[in-house]
Write a protein that holds these residues in place. Sequence first.
Motif, PDB file in Angstrom:
ATOM      1  N   TYR A  11       0.601  -1.325   0.064  1.00 35.17           N
ATOM      2  CA  TYR A  11       0.129   0.379   0.001  1.00 35.17           C
ATOM      3  C   TYR A  11       1.215   1.080   0.025  1.00 35.17           C
ATOM      4  O   TYR A  11       0.008   2.079  -0.691  1.00 35.17           O
ATOM      5  N   HIS A  24      -9.688   4.521   1.786  1.00 34.27           N
ATOM      6  CA  HIS A  24      -8.616   4.457   2.330  1.00 34.27           C
ATOM      7  C   HIS A  24      -9.537   4.572   3.796  1.00 34.27           C
ATOM      8  O   HIS A  24     -10.030   4.259   5.023  1.00 34.27           O
ATOM      9  N   LEU A  55      -7.816  -3.155  -0.013  1.00 39.63           N
ATOM     10  CA  LEU A  55      -7.861  -1.146  -0.131  1.00 39.63           C
ATOM     11  C   LEU A  55      -7.102  -1.218  -1.283  1.00 39.63           C
ATOM     12  O   LEU A  55      -6.607  -0.832  -2.199  1.00 39.63           O
TER      13      LEU A  55
END
Length: 163
Positions: free
Chosen positions: A23, A85, A97
């Motif tokens: 991420y 998010h 995500l």
Amino acid sequence: MTPHPPAQPEHDETPRQRLARNYGEQLQEVRVAQTAVQFLLAFLLALAFTPRFPEITAFQQDVYVIALVLGASATALLIAPAAYHRLVFRRGLKDRLVRATALFTLSGLTVLMLAIGASLLLVLDVVIGGPRAVWLTGAVLGWFGLWWFAVPLWTRRHGRQPD
């Protein structure tokens, strides 16, 4: 200033650590694209208020509208990871995500490429007009497609496979 500890090799990561690292890497990619799309959209939004804008042809007006809508769409896609998010934060959905951010980013880059192409066509049509503007825009879009998509996909297919 203390140096950062060395990054753990990927095979020593827990799934949670890998998701957090992935991420973080994705956010760095998005930041680069967001800057580009912000400048492009600002240019397009301001263009309608310039003195010569009422003089553009119907074709140029259509291309402008397409570029503007594509620029706004790319902006939405490239900002979407932040909103996503915020809405799934601390819900145990990090895997979703990371996947959603990858999809938003790839889609945003695709639409950004088209927005740049439409913007370029508009400017080139004003500057040199006609078929040359279309051909040059097509060549530039091909150049973008080569480096943004074809080379990475070729590398993905023929590159080293993960352990």
